[in-house]
Write a protein that holds these residues in place. Structure first.
Motif, short mmCIF file in Angstrom:
data_model
loop_
_atom_site.label_atom_id
_atom_site.label_comp_id
_atom_site.label_asym_id
_atom_site.label_seq_id
_atom_site.Cartn_x
_atom_site.Cartn_y
_atom_site.Cartn_z
N PHE A 298 -2.60 2.26 -4.77
CA PHE A 298 -2.73 3.49 -5.56
C PHE A 298 -2.19 3.23 -6.96
CE2 PHE A 298 -2.59 4.65 -1.14
CZ PHE A 298 -3.56 5.62 -1.02
N ASN A 299 -2.70 4.02 -7.92
CA ASN A 299 -2.27 3.83 -9.31
C ASN A 299 -2.18 5.17 -10.03
OD1 ASN A 299 -4.97 4.53 -10.17
ND2 ASN A 299 -5.60 2.45 -9.61
N GLU A 300 -2.04 5.09 -11.36
CA GLU A 300 -1.84 6.31 -12.16
C GLU A 300 -3.00 7.29 -12.08
OE1 GLU A 300 -3.49 2.99 -14.72
OE2 GLU A 300 -1.80 3.22 -13.33
N ASN A 301 -4.16 6.83 -11.64
CA ASN A 301 -5.31 7.73 -11.50
C ASN A 301 -5.18 8.66 -10.29
OD1 ASN A 301 -6.69 6.61 -13.76
ND2 ASN A 301 -7.40 4.91 -12.48
N ASP A 302 -4.20 8.38 -9.44
CA ASP A 302 -4.02 9.18 -8.23
C ASP A 302 -3.02 10.32 -8.40
OD1 ASP A 302 -5.70 7.82 -6.15
OD2 ASP A 302 -4.50 6.10 -6.79
N ILE B 262 0.83 -1.21 0.00
CA ILE B 262 0.00 0.00 0.00
C ILE B 262 0.86 1.25 0.00
CG2 ILE B 262 -1.68 1.35 1.31
CD1 ILE B 262 -2.97 -1.04 0.08
N GLN B 263 1.83 1.32 0.91
CA GLN B 263 2.64 2.53 1.05
C GLN B 263 3.56 2.75 -0.14
OE1 GLN B 263 4.51 2.75 4.91
NE2 GLN B 263 2.56 2.74 6.00
N ASN B 264 4.12 1.68 -0.70
CA ASN B 264 4.99 1.85 -1.86
C ASN B 264 4.21 2.17 -3.12
OD1 ASN B 264 8.10 1.19 -1.50
ND2 ASN B 264 6.97 -0.04 -0.02
N SER B 265 2.99 1.66 -3.24
CA SER B 265 2.17 2.02 -4.40
C SER B 265 1.82 3.51 -4.35
CB SER B 265 0.89 1.16 -4.46
OG SER B 265 -0.01 1.50 -3.42
N MET B 266 1.66 4.05 -3.14
CA MET B 266 1.45 5.50 -2.98
C MET B 266 2.73 6.26 -3.34
SD MET B 266 0.84 7.72 0.49
CE MET B 266 2.47 7.21 1.07
N SER B 267 3.86 5.78 -2.82
CA SER B 267 5.14 6.45 -3.09
C SER B 267 5.45 6.50 -4.58
CB SER B 267 6.27 5.73 -2.35
OG SER B 267 6.10 5.81 -0.95
N PHE C 191 12.16 15.02 1.13
CA PHE C 191 11.08 14.03 1.21
C PHE C 191 11.67 12.62 1.17
CE2 PHE C 191 7.87 11.22 -0.57
CZ PHE C 191 6.74 11.55 0.16
N ILE C 192 12.59 12.37 0.23
CA ILE C 192 13.19 11.04 0.10
C ILE C 192 14.06 10.72 1.30
CG2 ILE C 192 14.77 9.64 -1.29
CD1 ILE C 192 13.67 11.15 -3.76
N GLU C 193 14.74 11.73 1.85
CA GLU C 193 15.53 11.52 3.08
C GLU C 193 14.64 11.01 4.20
OE1 GLU C 193 17.45 14.13 6.68
OE2 GLU C 193 17.24 15.10 4.73
N GLU D 102 16.13 6.37 -8.50
CA GLU D 102 16.48 5.21 -7.69
C GLU D 102 15.38 4.90 -6.67
OE1 GLU D 102 18.62 1.99 -5.99
OE2 GLU D 102 18.51 2.94 -7.96
N ALA D 103 14.83 5.94 -6.06
CA ALA D 103 13.72 5.75 -5.11
C ALA D 103 12.53 5.11 -5.80
CB ALA D 103 13.33 7.09 -4.49
N LEU D 104 12.26 5.56 -7.02
CA LEU D 104 11.14 5.00 -7.80
C LEU D 104 11.39 3.54 -8.15
CD1 LEU D 104 8.48 5.43 -9.30
CD2 LEU D 104 9.77 6.39 -11.22
N ARG D 105 12.63 3.22 -8.51
CA ARG D 105 12.97 1.83 -8.84
C ARG D 105 12.71 0.90 -7.65
NH1 ARG D 105 16.61 -1.94 -7.91
NH2 ARG D 105 17.76 -0.64 -6.44
N ILE D 106 13.12 1.33 -6.47
CA ILE D 106 12.93 0.52 -5.26
C ILE D 106 11.45 0.32 -4.97
CG2 ILE D 106 13.28 0.44 -2.76
CD1 ILE D 106 15.95 1.93 -3.24
N ALA D 107 10.68 1.41 -5.03
CA ALA D 107 9.24 1.32 -4.74
C ALA D 107 8.53 0.41 -5.73
CB ALA D 107 8.62 2.72 -4.76
#
Length: 332
Positions: free
Chosen positions: A73-77, A19-24, A94-96, A46-51
């Protein structure tokens, strides 16, 4: 296919990570779309790759275990065509903060996992999150954007506490280094919260959510002042990170559901931080201050959950079967 069933703890932690990574992912996609600085864009990538790999791996595990895959969460959000809302330095900040919270969450998840493949998964996410945090801090330091903890002069010799005066609520001694670190980190996180609430308040079209975000901004600003005043009482300068990293964009960027869910995550993180700080602080007045402010966050978080439930935005975590309900249906 693993022949050992997942435990409730493993399912719960995997579900939360999904849930949290789909939001991230949606937030980071927007950051990547609007980032202008190449070095900062690399951190976002890199943060996006991990999520993305976390959500895909959890999805695969749930499929193998024949568990329902969360909606998340998805692209509609997110509206990737919206004008820039956050300046690039905010993305690093934010990423920190995401890296700090993620390291703690992955470490906890690893600690409660028993199945080998799940331990390996959380070990990998822990390592990747730590590396992301270090990458983020390195870039922030290079660009002069990282807000360091205060530097102080300390005693030349080891000392022991001599009496209860050290803990007394009526004697406000100078802060020790353990108390400083918690005050410092809580100032930083509240500054981030203030900026997020500002951005969300100016981009939502809902009067209800706009009012909620304004209230969150006021709470964050108040807490920053409380902690900063405590620093000044000990002749220590509080951190002076900028809170001006939000543009004047008022176009819709994120869905109201995503914004409210992120606020619930930040509120829960804030309460956890205050609880830890209260326990670690040996000055009794600090412990009381953290508990008082934590109660304020709890009330704010509760009102946020009520809004999520009201609009049917709050996805329910997996839960045990209701045996009484099954019996009732059987009787019918």
């Amino acid at each position: 296919m693993n022949n050992v069933n997942l435990t409730a703890s493993e399912i719960g932690m995997l579900w939360t990570q999904y849930i949290q990574n789909s939001m991230s992912i949606q937030i980071l996609r927007y950051f990547y779309q609007t980032a202008e600085d190449g070095d900062i864009k690399s951190v976002v990538k890199e943060a996006l790759r991990i999520a993305e790999y976390v959500t895909e791996d959890v999805k695969a595990i749930f499929r193998d275990e024949q568990l329902p895959i969360p909606n998340g969460f998805n692209e509609n959000d997110v509206n990737l065509d919206a004008p820039k809302l956050f300046l690039d330095p905010f993305m690093l900040t934010f990423i920190e903060n995401m890296g700090k919270a993620g390291s703690a969450a992955h470490g906890l998840s690893l600690g409660i996992s028993s199945r080998k493949d799940i331990r390996e998964f959380f070990s990998k996410t822990s390592i990747d999150t730590i590396q992301l945090f270090n990458m983020c801090v390195d870039v922030a330091l290079e660009k002069g954007l990282f807000v360091r903890s205060p530097q102080i002069d300390v005693q030349n010799e080891v000392e022991y506490i001599e009496g209860k005066k050290y803990l007394s609520p009526f004697y406000k001694r100078v802060l020790n280094t353990v108390e400083i670190v918690h005050l410092f980190e809580n100032i930083k996180t509240n500054i981030v919260g203030e900026m997020i609430c500002t951005a969300f308040a100016q981009t939502t079209t809902s009067k209800e959510i706009k009012a909620y975000m304004k209230r969150g901004k006021e709470i964050s600003a108040k807490h920053v002042k409380v902690f900063s005043d405590i620093f000044r009482e000990s002749a220590i300068n509080p951190p002076m990170g900028s809170n001006g990293f939000v543009t004047d964009n008022s176009s819709s960027v994120f869905s109201d559901r995503l914004m409210m869910f992120l606020m619930s995550v930040l509120s829960a993180t804030g309460q956890g931080n205050y609880s830890t700080a209260s326990t670690a602080s040996m000055r009794f007045d600090l412990a009381i201050t953290y508990q008082r402010l934590s109660a304020e966050i709890a009330l704010y978080a509760k009102d946020g959950i009520d809004i999520l439930i009201k609009h049917k935005w709050l996805e329910e975590p997996p839960q045990a079967l209701d045996r009484e309900e099954i019996v009732k249906k059987t009787k019918k």
